[in-house]
Write an enzyme that holds these catalytic residues in place. Sequence first.
Site, PDB file in Angstrom:
ATOM      1  N   GLY A 132      34.468  32.514  38.797  1.00 41.90           N
ATOM      2  CA  GLY A 132      35.454  32.707  37.726  1.00 41.90           C
ATOM      3  C   GLY A 132      36.463  31.588  37.648  1.00 41.90           C
ATOM      4  O   GLY A 132      37.664  31.819  37.795  1.00 41.90           O
ATOM      5  N   ASN A 187      36.689  28.859  35.139  1.00 44.09           N
ATOM      6  CA  ASN A 187      36.803  27.963  33.992  1.00 44.09           C
ATOM      7  C   ASN A 187      38.240  27.821  33.496  1.00 44.09           C
ATOM      8  O   ASN A 187      38.532  27.018  32.630  1.00 44.09           O
ATOM      9  CB  ASN A 187      35.830  28.354  32.870  1.00 44.09           C
ATOM     10  N   GLY A 202      42.739  28.911  34.656  1.00 43.57           N
ATOM     11  CA  GLY A 202      43.684  29.553  35.577  1.00 43.57           C
ATOM     12  C   GLY A 202      43.592  29.087  37.021  1.00 43.57           C
ATOM     13  O   GLY A 202      43.314  27.919  37.295  1.00 43.57           O
ATOM     14  N   ILE A 203      43.822  30.031  37.930  1.00 45.10           N
ATOM     15  CA  ILE A 203      43.849  29.727  39.368  1.00 45.10           C
ATOM     16  C   ILE A 203      42.541  29.117  39.837  1.00 45.10           C
ATOM     17  O   ILE A 203      42.527  28.177  40.628  1.00 45.10           O
ATOM     18  CB  ILE A 203      44.073  31.014  40.184  1.00 45.10           C
ATOM     19  N   SER A 232      45.222  41.421  45.589  1.00 44.99           N
ATOM     20  CA  SER A 232      46.498  41.414  44.885  1.00 44.99           C
ATOM     21  C   SER A 232      47.451  42.347  45.610  1.00 44.99           C
ATOM     22  O   SER A 232      47.020  43.286  46.296  1.00 44.99           O
ATOM     23  CB  SER A 232      46.312  41.899  43.448  1.00 44.99           C
ATOM     24  N   TYR A 258      42.205  49.364  38.684  1.00 46.69           N
ATOM     25  CA  TYR A 258      42.464  47.991  39.135  1.00 46.69           C
ATOM     26  C   TYR A 258      42.974  48.004  40.581  1.00 46.69           C
ATOM     27  O   TYR A 258      42.477  47.273  41.435  1.00 46.69           O
ATOM     28  CB  TYR A 258      43.491  47.311  38.219  1.00 46.69           C
TER      29      TYR A 258
END
Length: 326
Positions: free
Chosen positions: A50, A52, A54-55, A179, A204
């Site tokens: 993941g 492409n 952001g972080i 998180s 989440y």
Amino acid sequence: MSSPTDYLFSPLAYGSALSAIGIYLLRQYMQGGQFTTKTDETGRVAIVTGCNQGIGKETVLELALRGATIYMACRDMKKCESARREIIEATNNQNIFARELDLSSMKSIRNFAAGFKREQSKLHILINNAGIMDCPKMLTEDGFEMQIGVNHMGHFLLTLLLLDLLKSSAPSRIVVLSSIAHRFGRIKRDDLNSEKSYDRKMAYCQSKLANILFTRELAKRLEGTKVTVNALHPGVVNTELFRNTPFLGSRFGKFIIAPLIWIFIKTARNGAQTTLYTALDPSLENVSGRYFSDCKPKHVGSAAQYDDDAEFLWAKSEKWTGVKFE
Ligand SMILES: *[C@@H]1O[C@H](CO)[C@@H](O)[C@H](O)[C@H]1NC(C)=O
């Protein structure tokens, strides 16, 4: 009789200047720790999921600057390819590859792992970065609730499929992006897949708790292999993750709320620092099963300390994904 110089020395001017400095310092503080230790990653092979934007993208960029060979594992190949080109141009590191990985499909995960093994005989760094947050009720291709499916089950399968390479390439590291939201989660033993009820925020939190329980259980199983696995909280970062959070996507959110929370939200570059620290810092060579934030070790929430939940989740994950730890 006021002149511009009067204003310069007025209490109002001092007040404004002090507030501006205060806001600036507060924002700097909220950006968290920086990973500045120099390392040379030439010849080391990494996978980042993941990435492409952001972080994830910032993580790949820094790994590329340090000379690593990197596989960018993304769902959207068009965005992945353009991020790859940008990174090659910025770093002059040609060993960056874009490969398709859809974590909401076990078939795609198996294809990715098999393809990677055909191309590479080593893997030193696996960064489980991809995540979906706070989405409406959706199912993965295999019928898993989307947040536990992508954030935990998909990465569980991917990691276990790549463990043989990680072991034979040791010392190697697995980095799991969790998180701080894990603190509010609980493992719903009677309804892990949210079939009886679904709450998008709790789903989440459950998935982020699962990330830590997985990390701790895997660390135990990997003792003595020189493969370490650690989890982290990247900070509250302004990235696409928020696309499903209603008020931030709206005009009101963009123009009124966003500037206010600008102070408290990290840039993607700063959000990548704890990932880089966990993946690269030489001092963490023998550290496994831990949790980090702001480039420092942190305590996990109480729900992440239940070993029986970790074992329950592990057994369910093996059953759902059809892969076994050997
Ligand atoms: C990790 O463990 C090895 C073997 O016990 C030791 O030689 C090395 O110094 C340790 N590394 C760190 C950073 O503590």
